[in-house]
Enzyme design. Structure first.
Site, PDB file in Angstrom:
ATOM      1  N   PRO A 248       0.792  -1.225   0.000  1.00 10.95           N
ATOM      2  CG  PRO A 248      -0.511  -1.394   1.916  1.00 10.95           C
ATOM      3  CD  PRO A 248       0.445  -2.142   1.079  1.00 10.95           C
ATOM      4  CE  LYS A 249       6.413   5.132   1.977  1.00 13.43           C
ATOM      5  NZ  LYS A 249       7.634   5.321   1.179  1.00 13.43           N
ATOM      6  CB  VAL A 250       5.614   0.824  -2.615  1.00 14.28           C
ATOM      7  CG1 VAL A 250       6.104   0.877  -4.053  1.00 14.28           C
ATOM      8  CG2 VAL A 250       6.793   0.753  -1.663  1.00 14.28           C
ATOM      9  CB  CYS A 253       5.265   6.284  -3.087  1.00 11.82           C
ATOM     10  SG  CYS A 253       5.588   6.770  -1.401  1.00 11.82           S
ATOM     11  CB  VAL A 267       0.495   5.815   5.666  1.00 18.35           C
ATOM     12  CG1 VAL A 267       0.845   5.738   7.145  1.00 18.35           C
ATOM     13  CG2 VAL A 267      -0.702   6.732   5.464  1.00 18.35           C
TER      14      VAL A 267
END
Length: 328
Positions: A248-250, A253, A267
């Site tokens: 999810p974070k990558v 981004c 996040v």
DNA sequence: GCCCAGGTCTCCG
DNA sequence: CGGAGACCTGGG
């Protein structure tokens, strides 16, 4: 071909701070090289590689730009590209009005005036560098990206300085993962110094090497990168999650910094802690909850709020306080 | 030499 | 589905 032109502040809405935008540590790409007073980088314009030099004498003044390429390029294409890369189509005045309505966010403005989205100039490079940034220090993944460019990119020379493009998916998907594989492929014609360093792991990417090669292969075979900006956020997010090394974070981004999806709220641990501190009385909430919270509360401003929150936390001392608290 | 930071993956309930 | 532990490398 060489040309120079200017971008006037009248062409965009709200303040712009070039230095702050390039150096705020946004996770899409290494900062541009600073040389002779200009920020410099090799970017892609109309499928041609083009060296850009850009300078902002003062915050109210024009942007001075010099562009150089092997083929002829339209000035307007370069201008459009740079407007996109530096978030100059985003209306910061409207965004600041949004921030002022939230007492927690209002103070971020003074620390971040003129900070804009620093969008990746090459979406594929952004995908790979975002994968390499996961669980990794900025210094390390910046070095990795530079290594990958010099080993497999195409060389461009301007004023006797060499620039390297980021390799395309069809090149990256075929590179050896580690030295043993590189050795196997060379039919016992060992290099004179017996060193095997033209493999992905030699670029310091660690266990992410196999993710990158597989991702390059999937993109080459199954995904049209130019389709992604046309997708809904949700569809694009799910498409990114299918790539190995992308969580999810990558994914967020890549969507924000690579494709400009403003509703993405990436996040990492720090944003998680900052959100916990600012909105949950310091009670640590899980990253996935912080993401849901941010997306819901900030909607189309989520990406920018994340950008402003982090820079504000760094400059205001909030981050130091959180760091201290986590040591205890 | 040892320990730590930093997201994702994999495995286990 | 949620939690725990492994993963690679550079830096303290």
């Amino acid at each position: 071909m060489k040309l120079s032109f200017e971008i006037d502040p009248k062409e965009y809405s709200g303040p712009f701070n070039l230095d702050l935008t390039i150096n705020s540590g946004q996770t899409s790409q290494p900062a541009w090289l600073m040389k002779d007073g200009y920020f410099q980088e090799l970017i892609i314009v109309d499928n041609q590689h083009c060296l850009i030099k850009i300078k902002q004498e003062n915050l109210e003044g024009v942007l001075d730009i010099e562009a150089e390429s092997e083929e002829n390029l339209e000035l307007e294409s370069i201008r459009t590209n740079l407007m996109d890369i530096f978030g100059l189509n985003d209306d910061l005045n409207t965004f600041y009005n949004f921030l002022r309505k939230d007492s927690k966010l209002k103070p971020t403005i003074d620390f971040c005036t003129g900070l804009r989205l620093f969008k990746a100039h090459d979406p594929f490079e952004c995908i790979i560098s975002s994968i390499s940034s996961a669980n990794c220090s900025i210094i390390r993944w910046n070095r990795s990206i530079k290594d990958i460019k010099t080993k497999w990119g195409k060389e461009y020379k301007f004023d006797s300085t060499s620039w390297y493009s980021f390799p395309s998916p069809d090149i990256l998907k075929t590179v050896p993962e580690h030295d043993l594989e590189e050795m196997d492929r060379c039919d016992n014609k060992f290099p004179d110094d017996h060193s095997f360093d033209k493999n992905l792991k030699s670029c310091g990417v660690g266990y992410r090497a196999k993710y990158m090669i597989k991702t390059a292969e999937i993109i080459q075979n199954n995904i049209k990168i130019e389709d992604i900006p046309e997708m809904s956020y949700k569809q694009a997010f799910d498409t990114m999650l299918d790539l190995p090394g992308v969580g999810p974070k990558v994914a967020d981004c890549i969507l924000f910094y690579g494709f400009g999806f403003k509703e993405a709220f990436p996040v990492d641990v720090w944003i998680g802690r900052i959100v916990s501190d600012m909105y949950f009385k310091g009670n640590e909430i899980k990253p996935i909850k912080a993401r849901e919270f941010g997306m819901k509360k900030f909607s189309n401003n989520a990406g920018y709020v994340q950008l402003y929150m982090f820079h504000y936390a760094r400059k205001s001392g909030l981050l130091d306080r959180i760091r201290q608290k986590n040591k205890d």
